[in-house]
Design an enzyme around this catalytic site. Structure first.
Site, short mmCIF file in Angstrom:
data_model
loop_
_atom_site.label_atom_id
_atom_site.label_comp_id
_atom_site.label_asym_id
_atom_site.label_seq_id
_atom_site.Cartn_x
_atom_site.Cartn_y
_atom_site.Cartn_z
N VAL A 150 0.83 -1.20 0.00
CA VAL A 150 0.00 0.00 0.00
C VAL A 150 0.87 1.26 0.00
O VAL A 150 0.68 2.17 -0.81
CB VAL A 150 -0.94 -0.01 1.23
CG1 VAL A 150 -1.72 1.29 1.32
CG2 VAL A 150 -1.89 -1.20 1.17
N LYS A 179 -12.63 -5.23 10.86
CA LYS A 179 -13.42 -4.31 10.02
C LYS A 179 -14.87 -4.25 10.51
O LYS A 179 -15.49 -3.18 10.53
CB LYS A 179 -13.35 -4.77 8.56
CG LYS A 179 -11.96 -4.59 7.96
CD LYS A 179 -11.83 -5.35 6.66
CE LYS A 179 -10.49 -5.09 5.99
NZ LYS A 179 -10.22 -6.01 4.88
N LYS A 183 -6.56 -1.64 10.16
CA LYS A 183 -7.84 -1.99 10.80
C LYS A 183 -7.63 -2.70 12.12
O LYS A 183 -8.42 -2.52 13.06
CB LYS A 183 -8.73 -2.80 9.85
CG LYS A 183 -8.32 -4.20 9.44
CD LYS A 183 -7.07 -4.33 8.61
CE LYS A 183 -7.03 -3.72 7.26
NZ LYS A 183 -6.72 -4.70 6.20
P1 NAP Z 1 3.15 -4.76 3.76
O1 NAP Z 1 3.26 -4.92 2.29
O2 NAP Z 1 3.56 -5.91 4.65
O3 NAP Z 1 4.02 -3.47 4.16
C1 NAP Z 1 4.34 -3.15 5.48
C2 NAP Z 1 5.43 -2.08 5.45
O4 NAP Z 1 5.72 -1.66 6.77
C3 NAP Z 1 6.75 -2.57 4.85
O5 NAP Z 1 7.33 -1.55 4.07
C4 NAP Z 1 7.62 -2.84 6.09
O6 NAP Z 1 9.01 -2.64 5.84
C5 NAP Z 1 7.12 -1.78 7.03
N1 NAP Z 1 7.26 -2.16 8.44
C6 NAP Z 1 6.64 -3.17 9.10
N2 NAP Z 1 7.02 -3.20 10.39
C7 NAP Z 1 7.92 -2.19 10.54
C8 NAP Z 1 8.70 -1.70 11.62
N3 NAP Z 1 8.62 -2.26 12.82
N4 NAP Z 1 9.52 -0.64 11.40
C9 NAP Z 1 9.60 -0.07 10.17
N5 NAP Z 1 8.89 -0.46 9.11
C10 NAP Z 1 8.07 -1.53 9.29
O7 NAP Z 1 1.68 -4.37 4.17
P2 NAP Z 1 0.55 -3.68 3.27
O8 NAP Z 1 -0.19 -4.72 2.52
O9 NAP Z 1 1.12 -2.52 2.56
O10 NAP Z 1 -0.46 -3.19 4.43
C11 NAP Z 1 -0.14 -2.10 5.26
C12 NAP Z 1 -1.35 -1.75 6.12
O11 NAP Z 1 -2.45 -1.44 5.26
C13 NAP Z 1 -1.85 -2.88 7.02
O12 NAP Z 1 -2.36 -2.33 8.20
C14 NAP Z 1 -2.99 -3.51 6.21
O13 NAP Z 1 -3.92 -4.15 7.02
C15 NAP Z 1 -3.56 -2.28 5.56
N6 NAP Z 1 -4.31 -2.52 4.33
C16 NAP Z 1 -3.79 -3.30 3.36
C17 NAP Z 1 -4.49 -3.48 2.17
C18 NAP Z 1 -3.96 -4.35 1.07
O14 NAP Z 1 -4.72 -4.62 0.14
N7 NAP Z 1 -2.72 -4.79 1.11
C19 NAP Z 1 -5.72 -2.85 2.00
C20 NAP Z 1 -6.24 -2.06 3.03
C21 NAP Z 1 -5.52 -1.89 4.18
P3 NAP Z 1 9.82 -3.59 4.79
O15 NAP Z 1 9.22 -3.30 3.45
O16 NAP Z 1 11.23 -3.12 4.90
O17 NAP Z 1 9.58 -4.99 5.27
N1 HSE Z 2 -6.08 -8.36 3.57
C1 HSE Z 2 -7.16 -7.46 3.38
C2 HSE Z 2 -8.20 -8.13 2.52
C3 HSE Z 2 -6.68 -6.20 2.74
O1 HSE Z 2 -7.90 -9.14 1.87
O2 HSE Z 2 -9.34 -7.66 2.47
C4 HSE Z 2 -7.74 -5.12 2.65
O3 HSE Z 2 -8.07 -4.65 3.92
#
Ligand code: NAP
Ligand code: HSE
Length: 429
Positions: A15, A206, A106
């Protein structure tokens, strides 16, 4: 006249990197549409050497999130690292130091949203979380602002993209569960730990957020009973189809005089129900109230790009507020809610049994249901000689009656297995 607002990132994964690309490489388009200049001032990640699918100008990346939160040039902190800590402590620190916070987290909002919103209010800054539910679908702002005057009675639907993607691919393509889950991870739909998706925890968070906003009573994410999709079998999908149903992982939140009931579980919906045709990572949420009737919010529920759009909308709202020097008071207030016991919640049920194939068996099974006040709606049986498969759909029955009946049924000598017990939503197809 445009003014520059510094934005700091906690996280640059699926994201975060999608949003960073837009802020850095589409800044002219954002500026010409909004009159705002949003400048990325710092990005905290775990591994600063990782490739991120976006070229990040030198000097922005750090592995020390505190330097982003404490940077005086950062006025809006975007938390997209996920998890409770250190995200929670960093968000609180940012709010207390007078910075606006936008989060997609969330899990954090469901667990600590009430305290974080209070901290934001105390500091007179915004805490926005549109992306925390429904990915790219605007649902948080409609619930907290547009529908603030409606007495919402229920919020119900598909709020997890990963599990809906898995169910769709398993049913339509007969694809194996493990293979489809890996595909959902590759496409950026799944959480860092996909157990949160498939065990129902993500949808439970959620559901808690939606219920809190809809009913004005804070529901803690941990209070939401949840069941995931791990145990579901293709065989059951086929049998459900025989009776005119298809499985969906539903989040259901209902308000009544007895309190608020919120839960997440796989549910059979009639194949002609609008939710049955929601495919892939798409989410769909029905909001009901006496004056509005029924509203449906639907769209991409997961994935970097749609989620980045939701966050960008919040960032723009925060920037406008900062520029207008708005006092951010009385945004959302929550009463302490009364959460109903899941055992009292009433629904229809689908059951699959393996039973001994001989006369009188059906009567004994029906007697058990009757003794627990569970009324049978329809029965379908396929005899195989020694044993038979029995499918059965009940009328509405409280969970406690159904579970008591299941326990007695499992003890009958004519029942080899109570293989599946699923909730059913909607009218018979
Ligand atoms: P992700 O791909 O796992 O990215 C997490 C990021 O946070 C990575 O860049 C990671 O660093 C960094 N990070 C994690 N722990 C850390 C720490 N202790 N110190 C510094 N950096 C740290 O996750 P994502 O899918 O982008 O999701 C992020 C958030 O958005 C979550 O809360 C998720 O529930 C929410 N969300 C996701 C989606 C979706 O479709 N993916 C949709 C809606 C909401 P590195 O890259 O170096 O590992
Ligand atoms: N992991 C979540 C999903 C991302 O699949 O709906 C969006 O919140």
């Amino acid at each position: 006249m445009s003014m520059e607002i510094g934005v700091g990132f906690l996280g640059a994964g699926t994201v975060g990197s999608a949003l960073i690309r837009r802020l850095i490489y589409e800044s002219d388009a954002i500026s010409s549409k909004t009159g705002l200049q949003l400048a990325v001032r710092g990005i905290a990640v775990r591994d600063t050497t990782k490739q991120r699918g976006v070229e990040i100008p030198p000097g922005l990346l750090t592995d020390d999130p505190g330097t982003v939160v404490d940077n005086p040039d950062v006025r809006i902190v975007v938390e997209v690292m996920g998890g409770l800590e250190p995200a929670g402590e960093l968000a609180l620190r940012a709010l207390r130091s007078g910075k606006a916070v936008v989060t997609a987290n969330k899990e954090l909002m469901a667990a600590r949203g009430s305290a974080l919103l209070a901290a934001a209010e105390d500091s007179g800054v915004s805490l926005l979380f549109e992306a925390a539910v429904g990915g790219g679908i605007p649902i948080i702002r409609p619930l907290s602002e547009s529908l603030a005057g409606e007495r919402i009675t229920s919020v119900m639907g598909i709020v997890n993209g990963t599990t809906n993607f898995i169910l769709t691919r398993m049913i339509e393509d007969r694809a194996p569960y493990d293979e489809v889950l890996a595909e959902a991870q590759r496409l950026g739909y799944a959480e860092a730990d996909p157990a949160a998706d498939v065990k129902g925890a993500d949808a439970a968070s959620k559901a808690a957020i939606l219920a809190s906003l809809a009913f004005g009573s804070w529901v803690d994410g941990n209070q939401v009973p949840r069941e995931g999709i791990e145990g579901l079998q293709l065989l059951d999908f086929d049998y459900a189809r025989t009776l005119g149903y298809t499985p969906k992982l539903l989040a259901i939140a209902e308000d009544s005089d007895d309190g608020v009931a919120v839960r997440v579980h796989p549910t059979l919906v009639p194949v002609d129900h609008p939710l049955a045709s929601v495919r892939g990572a798409t989410n769909a949420v029905f909001v009901s109230g006496p004056s509005i009737g029924e509203l449906l919010f639907t769209g991409p529920g997961a994935g970097g790009e749609p989620t980045a759009t939701a966050i960008l909308g919040d960032v723009i709202a925060c920037a406008r507020e900062l520029l207008a020097r708005n006092e951010v008071r009385s945004r959302i207030r929550f009463a302490q809610g009364r959460v109903r016991d899941m055992a009292d919640v009433t629904t229809k049920w689908f059951l699959r049994f393996t039973v001994v194939d001989r006369p009188g068996v059906l009567a004994r099974i029906a007697a058990v249901f009757g003794s627990h006040d569970v009324s049978i709606k329809s029965v379908w049986q396929e005899g195989r000689g020694v044993e038979a498969t029995l499918l059965l759909v009940t009328h509405e029955s409280p969970e406690r009656h159904l579970q008591a009946a299941v326990s007695d049924l499992a003890a009958l000598d004519v029942v080899s297995e109570v293989a599946t017990v699923l909730r059913v939503h909607g009218d018979e197809p």
